[in-house]
Design an enzyme around this catalytic site. Structure first.
Site, PDB file in Angstrom:
ATOM      1  CD  GLU A   1      -2.507   1.129   2.793  1.00  0.00           C
ATOM      2  OE1 GLU A   1      -3.186   2.108   3.125  1.00  0.00           O
ATOM      3  OE2 GLU A   1      -2.424   0.068   3.468  1.00  0.00           O
TER       4      GLU A   1
ATOM      5  CG  ASP B   1      -1.604   4.976   3.004  1.00  0.00           C
ATOM      6  OD1 ASP B   1      -2.439   4.442   2.260  1.00  0.00           O
ATOM      7  OD2 ASP B   1      -1.326   4.548   4.136  1.00  0.00           O
TER       8      ASP B   1
ATOM      9  CD  GLU C   1      -3.785   7.106   5.396  1.00  0.00           C
ATOM     10  OE1 GLU C   1      -4.842   6.511   5.719  1.00  0.00           O
ATOM     11  OE2 GLU C   1      -2.667   6.816   5.847  1.00  0.00           O
TER      12      GLU C   1
ATOM     13  CG  HIS D   1       1.700   1.244   4.990  1.00  0.00           C
ATOM     14  ND1 HIS D   1       1.563   1.135   6.360  1.00  0.00           N
ATOM     15  CD2 HIS D   1       1.112   2.417   4.648  1.00  0.00           C
ATOM     16  CE1 HIS D   1       0.935   2.201   6.828  1.00  0.00           C
ATOM     17  NE2 HIS D   1       0.650   2.995   5.805  1.00  0.00           N
TER      18      HIS D   1
END
Length: 456
Positions: A232, A234, A237, A248
């Site tokens: 993942e 991101d 956010e 991640h």
């Protein structure tokens, strides 16, 4: 995505979820355009669409309209076991605007936090970008590329998260690998991320009913024995009081079903196959508390542009991912990312393995990001292709404190890395904000992808 159970927060206060295809409501994906750039001021508009995640959808019997799942309980006759349930239950089409508060206009996507429909109250949503043929998820390889979008989160307060990120889902939603999944990407199946969420109703074409328990804080959600894991990235956010970008990684390739210790739940957080903490760059947490927020250098009371550059060691797509760089554009002004300003931490303004290792050491955090391969692993995930996700959500696990407040709450806020934003310890309570902040929303627009320096 920080807390291991945060995805419990996505909930539809009615009946949802499944893997066969229903015919009671027509499915029509809202159109959304984006631009593919080849050089500065040379961008071509492409027509795409978005699809709602399957976990929000009405799930009913294939032979009629009997609910397969109500509240946080499966129907025992339709779903006595995982395979029978997948055969008996159908996902239906979505009323995107009326039920879910999802609207598009040209290149803009707006996600509303709470939508009161004629039969149900919907909380949050998650959508995926479809390819130009509207058949599969659009897959991205961002190595030696930059990803740019505009965001308006002036109506997104403490405790909420308007997120834009990539995950290594199957382009077809898992339909080819798991033939019992008849719905596929056209109905938003196959989600995964590094939190290995166990609230997903169907994983690998089977109902996640084994060991299913209702959530103690959300009467419409629960968790099963299985989770669904993948790498993942991101990109964004955020709410108007805080923002972070965070890679991640996992030890596995592609969407992978987990169970037990593999999922990294609770006290086994650092024993699982994915890095749940990630390596985050949050300007507030990194020591600049006046950089991003209402009236600050990046003024979140107004729309602005977010540019994320994925640099490689040889400045080619064939290279190893070595740095993730961030800058902003607002009111015609290019704004460099903030720099770290914490005693004992060298000056950084981007995510590199060196930054991640230094940050983890100073904050006393477990460095699973490095253990599982760091930026090189993130780059290899992009090589295989990652789907684009956009969502709005609240957090039943940790009140979004990991993004915009002091977290963890049981250590002094003066400890390095604990203060992540200006919000209070109670600001993200779901019971409160699902009523007081029901009209909140986020708008993502003007998505552009291209070589470094081509999109802004």
């Amino acid at each position: 995505m920080f807390p291991s159970a945060s995805l419990l927060a996505f909930s539809l206060l009615a009946t949802v979820y499944g893997q066969q295809v229903g015919t009671l409501t027509a499915e029509s994906h809202p159109r959304l355009s984006m631009q593919q750039c080849t050089s500065t001021n040379n961008c071509q508009t492409q027509q795409h669409s978005v699809v709602l995640d399957s976990n929000w959808r009405w799930l009913h019997s294939t032979s009629g309209s009997t609910n397969c799942y109500t509240g946080n309980t499966w129907d025992a006759s339709l779903c006595p076991d995982a395979t029978t349930c997948a055969a008996n239950c159908a996902l239906d089409g979505a009323d995107y605007a009326g039920t879910y508060g999802i609207t598009t206009s040209g290149d803009a996507l707006t996600l509303k936090f709470v939508t009161q429909g004629p039969y149900s109250k919907n909380i949050g949503s998650r959508v995926y970008l479809m390819d130009a043929n509207d058949q599969k998820y659009e897959m991205f390889n961002m190595k030696n590329q930059e990803f740019t979008f505009d965001v308006d989160m002036s109506n997104l307060p403490c405790g909420l998260n308007g997120a834009l990120y990539f995950v290594e889902m199957d382009a077809d939603g898992g339909a080819a690998r798991f033939p019992t999944n008849k719905a596929g990407s056209k109905y938003g199946t196959g989600y995964c991320d590094t939190q290995c969420p166990q609230d997903i109703k169907f994983i690998n074409g089977e109902a996640n009913i084994e060991g299913w328990e209702g959530s103690p804080s959300d009467p419409n959600a629960g968790t099963g024995n299985f989770g669904t894991c993948c790498n993942e990235m991101d990109v964004w956010e955020a709410n108007k009081n805080g923002a972070a970008f965070t890679p991640h990684v996992c030890s596995v390739q592609g969407q992978t079903r987990c169970s037990g210790e593999q999922c990294g739940d609770g006290d086994e957080r650092y024993d699982g196959i994915c890095d749940k903490d990630g390596c985050d760059f949050n300007s507030f947490r990194m020591g600049d508390q006046t950089f991003l927020g209402p009236g600050m250098t990046v003024d979140t009371n107004q729309k602005f542009t977010v540019v994320t550059q994925f640099l490689t060691n040889n400045n080619q797509t064939s290279g190893t991912l070595s740095e993730i760089r961030r800058l902003y554009v607002q009111n015609g002004r290019v704004i460099a990312n903030s720099k770290t300003n914490i005693p004992g931490l060298a000056t950084f303004d981007s995510v590199t393995d060196e930054f991640c290792n230094a940050q983890k050491q100073l904050f006393g955090d477990t460095n699973t990001f490095e253990q599982l391969g760091g930026l090189n692993q993130m780059g290899e995930s992009f090589d295989r292709g990652m789907a684009l996700v956009m969502s709005i959500w609240d957090d039943h696990a940790a009140g979004m404190l990991w993004l915009d407040a002091d977290y963890p709450t049981d250590v002094p806020a003066t400890n390095p890395g604990v203060s992540r934003g200006p919000c209070s310890a109670t600001s993200g309570d779901p019971t409160t904000i699902e009523n007081s902040e029901a009209n909140s929303s986020v708008t993502f627009s003007n998505i552009k992808v291209g070589p470094i320096g081509s999109t802004y």
